[in-house]
Motif scaffolding. Structure first.
Motif, PDB file in Angstrom:
ATOM      1  N   GLY A  54      -0.137   5.542  -0.266  1.00  0.00           N
ATOM      2  CA  GLY A  54      -1.494   6.285  -0.753  1.00  0.00           C
ATOM      3  C   GLY A  54      -1.310   7.549   0.390  1.00  0.00           C
ATOM      4  O   GLY A  54      -0.723   7.429   1.171  1.00  0.00           O
ATOM      5  N   HIS A  56      -1.489  -1.933  -7.078  1.00  0.00           N
ATOM      6  CA  HIS A  56      -2.266  -3.049  -7.367  1.00  0.00           C
ATOM      7  C   HIS A  56      -2.234  -4.186  -6.138  1.00  0.00           C
ATOM      8  O   HIS A  56      -0.837  -4.251  -5.921  1.00  0.00           O
ATOM      9  CB  HIS A  56      -2.240  -3.496  -8.880  1.00  0.00           C
ATOM     10  N   CYS A  78      -3.813   7.943 -12.530  1.00  0.00           N
ATOM     11  CA  CYS A  78      -4.759   7.315 -12.400  1.00  0.00           C
ATOM     12  C   CYS A  78      -5.792   8.163 -11.424  1.00  0.00           C
ATOM     13  O   CYS A  78      -5.527   8.629 -10.415  1.00  0.00           O
ATOM     14  CB  CYS A  78      -4.463   5.879 -11.947  1.00  0.00           C
ATOM     15  N   ASP A  79      -7.047   8.297 -12.019  1.00  0.00           N
ATOM     16  CA  ASP A  79      -8.094   8.761 -11.245  1.00  0.00           C
ATOM     17  C   ASP A  79      -7.932  10.139 -10.601  1.00  0.00           C
ATOM     18  O   ASP A  79      -8.097  10.417  -9.221  1.00  0.00           O
ATOM     19  CB  ASP A  79      -8.694   7.905 -10.192  1.00  0.00           C
ATOM     20  N   SER A 129      -4.939  11.121  -9.511  1.00  0.00           N
ATOM     21  CA  SER A 129      -3.608  11.101  -8.877  1.00  0.00           C
ATOM     22  C   SER A 129      -2.214  10.804  -9.662  1.00  0.00           C
ATOM     23  O   SER A 129      -2.584  10.035 -10.537  1.00  0.00           O
ATOM     24  CB  SER A 129      -3.618   9.914  -7.863  1.00  0.00           C
ATOM     25  N   GLY A 155      -6.656   7.804   2.372  1.00  0.00           N
ATOM     26  CA  GLY A 155      -7.165   7.696   0.957  1.00  0.00           C
ATOM     27  C   GLY A 155      -7.099   6.434   0.565  1.00  0.00           C
ATOM     28  O   GLY A 155      -6.597   5.330   1.081  1.00  0.00           O
ATOM     29  N   LYS A 156      -6.975   6.365  -1.003  1.00  0.00           N
ATOM     30  CA  LYS A 156      -7.042   5.124  -1.664  1.00  0.00           C
ATOM     31  C   LYS A 156      -5.467   4.572  -1.753  1.00  0.00           C
ATOM     32  O   LYS A 156      -4.602   5.444  -2.071  1.00  0.00           O
ATOM     33  CB  LYS A 156      -7.796   5.109  -3.211  1.00  0.00           C
ATOM     34  N   ASN A 157      -5.309   3.159  -2.069  1.00  0.00           N
ATOM     35  CA  ASN A 157      -4.172   2.744  -2.365  1.00  0.00           C
ATOM     36  C   ASN A 157      -3.919   3.162  -3.900  1.00  0.00           C
ATOM     37  O   ASN A 157      -4.753   2.488  -4.779  1.00  0.00           O
ATOM     38  CB  ASN A 157      -4.075   1.041  -2.198  1.00  0.00           C
ATOM     39  N   ILE A 158      -2.720   3.379  -4.184  1.00  0.00           N
ATOM     40  CA  ILE A 158      -2.256   3.702  -5.857  1.00  0.00           C
ATOM     41  C   ILE A 158      -1.847   2.620  -6.568  1.00  0.00           C
ATOM     42  O   ILE A 158      -1.588   2.327  -7.594  1.00  0.00           O
ATOM     43  CB  ILE A 158      -1.202   4.907  -5.842  1.00  0.00           C
ATOM     44  N   PHE A 168       0.692  -1.154  -0.097  1.00  0.00           N
ATOM     45  CA  PHE A 168       0.106   0.168   0.131  1.00  0.00           C
ATOM     46  C   PHE A 168       0.950   1.307   0.029  1.00  0.00           C
ATOM     47  O   PHE A 168       1.876   1.335   0.779  1.00  0.00           O
ATOM     48  CB  PHE A 168      -0.887   0.057   1.332  1.00  0.00           C
ATOM     49  N   ARG A 228      -2.344   0.241  -9.992  1.00  0.00           N
ATOM     50  CA  ARG A 228      -3.920  -0.364  -9.900  1.00  0.00           C
ATOM     51  C   ARG A 228      -4.359  -0.166 -11.308  1.00  0.00           C
ATOM     52  O   ARG A 228      -4.001   0.719 -12.226  1.00  0.00           O
ATOM     53  CB  ARG A 228      -4.552   0.297  -8.890  1.00  0.00           C
TER      54      ARG A 228
END
Length: 309
Positions: free
Chosen positions: A37, A46, A225-226, A228, A41-44, A35, A149
């Motif tokens: 991030g 995968h 990604c998204d 970020s 927040g979200k994990n960048i 992980f 990811r």
């Protein structure tokens, strides 16, 4: 801050945080940085969910996240790292040291990740070490693939473009391709100053996988990604012999994830010696979406320049 916790079925994982970003590293296998991030927040990265919590066995597992590999890609690259690693603190850094790879077919190599988050902000310094415990010298390069990811797009800078003249007769870069590299695949975006590779769960090209490597004199690569932006840097050693016909940065994708990879130079590692390779990471949020060279120049490059110190 270092905190031990259970993560995805592994009882011995560690969270490293400076209050801005956090990393989670498993010590039951690997090591793997699973992980990265912003805090909360979200994990960048995968994660391979079907591998979660698994330990032991002779089958190599990806697990996900960031790992340390040995180049060139041969049988020893896939030595199964399915056993516990040693964790030790060294000032503001934490080392995750795998045991010596001695079970048949042993490599007699030992891998280590040293992770040092910055005092503030998103910067993380990761030192990759491969120690040779064999009785003979071996030639290798440290290889640092980061699994990003789904939906990520990798960005690599090409050498500066200059019109042909008497000072520009010779090539300025290398592009390495694999048997399954197909630049007609729509996941590739080939620009004037940059090459990009988009991850897609339903690729329309001839091959599920795509991969390429370059000699990257700028020493940086990024993934978007998204909204970020993930940036990684690795020093470029002038005159060094790099793997893959001279590639120090590589990108790979399949229907599940994308990888942004750096490589150290090839070197003869004598018994007891260590090959070392350093990456620095950054993460930036709230980035306006785009895909062409002009977008990279306006949205990405200014952020990359802030990481050059």
């Amino acid at each position: 801050m270092l905190e031990r916790l259970s993560y995805r079925g592994w009882p011995n994982a560690y969270r490293l945080s400076n209050g801005s970003v956090e990393l989670i590293v498993t010590a039951d296998v690997g090591p793997r940085i699973l992980f990265y991030g912003f805090c909360g927040g979200k994990n960048i990265l995968h994660e391979v969910m079907e591998d979660a919590g698994k330990v032991g066995g002779s089958q190599f597992r990806l697990y996900g996240g960031h790992r340390l590999w040995v180049s060139p890609e041969v049988e020893r690259t896939y030595y199964p790292d399915n056993v516990a690693v040693q964790v030790s603190e060294h000032g503001d850094a934490v080392r995750f040291t795998a045991p010596r790879e001695e079970l048949p077919p042993g490599t007699n190599l030992q891998k280590e990740l040293e992770i040092r988050p910055g005092a503030a902000g998103s910067e993380v310094r990761i030192t990759h070490r491969i120690r040779n415990h064999d009785t003979q010298s071996t030639k290798l390069a440290a290889w640092a693939p980061t699994m990003m990811r789904a939906g990520s797009r990798a960005i690599l800078p090409l050498s500066p473009r200059v019109a042909m003249d008497t000072d520009h007769y010779l090539p300025v870069g290398v592009l390495s391709i694999w048997s399954y590299t197909d630049f007609a695949d729509p996941r590739w975006i080939l620009g004037t100053s940059y090459i990009q590779l988009q991850q897609s769960p339903n690729p329309r090209g001839r091959f599920k996988e795509q991969m390429a490597g370059i000699y990257n004199s700028s020493g940086w690569g990024a993934c978007f990604c998204d909204g970020s932006l993930f940036i990684k840097r690795a020093d470029v050693i002038s005159g060094a012999e790099y793997p893959g016909f001279g590639s120090n940065f590589e990108v790979f994708t399949n229907p599940d994830f994308l990888e942004l990879e750096t490589l150290g130079p090839m070197s003869d590692v004598d018994p007891g010696e260590v090959a070392e390779h350093v990456e620095r990471w950054w993460l930036v949020g709230d980035i306006q979406s785009g895909a062409d060279d002009a977008w990279i120049d306006s949205q990405v490059l200014p952020l990359v320049k802030q990481t050059s110190a």
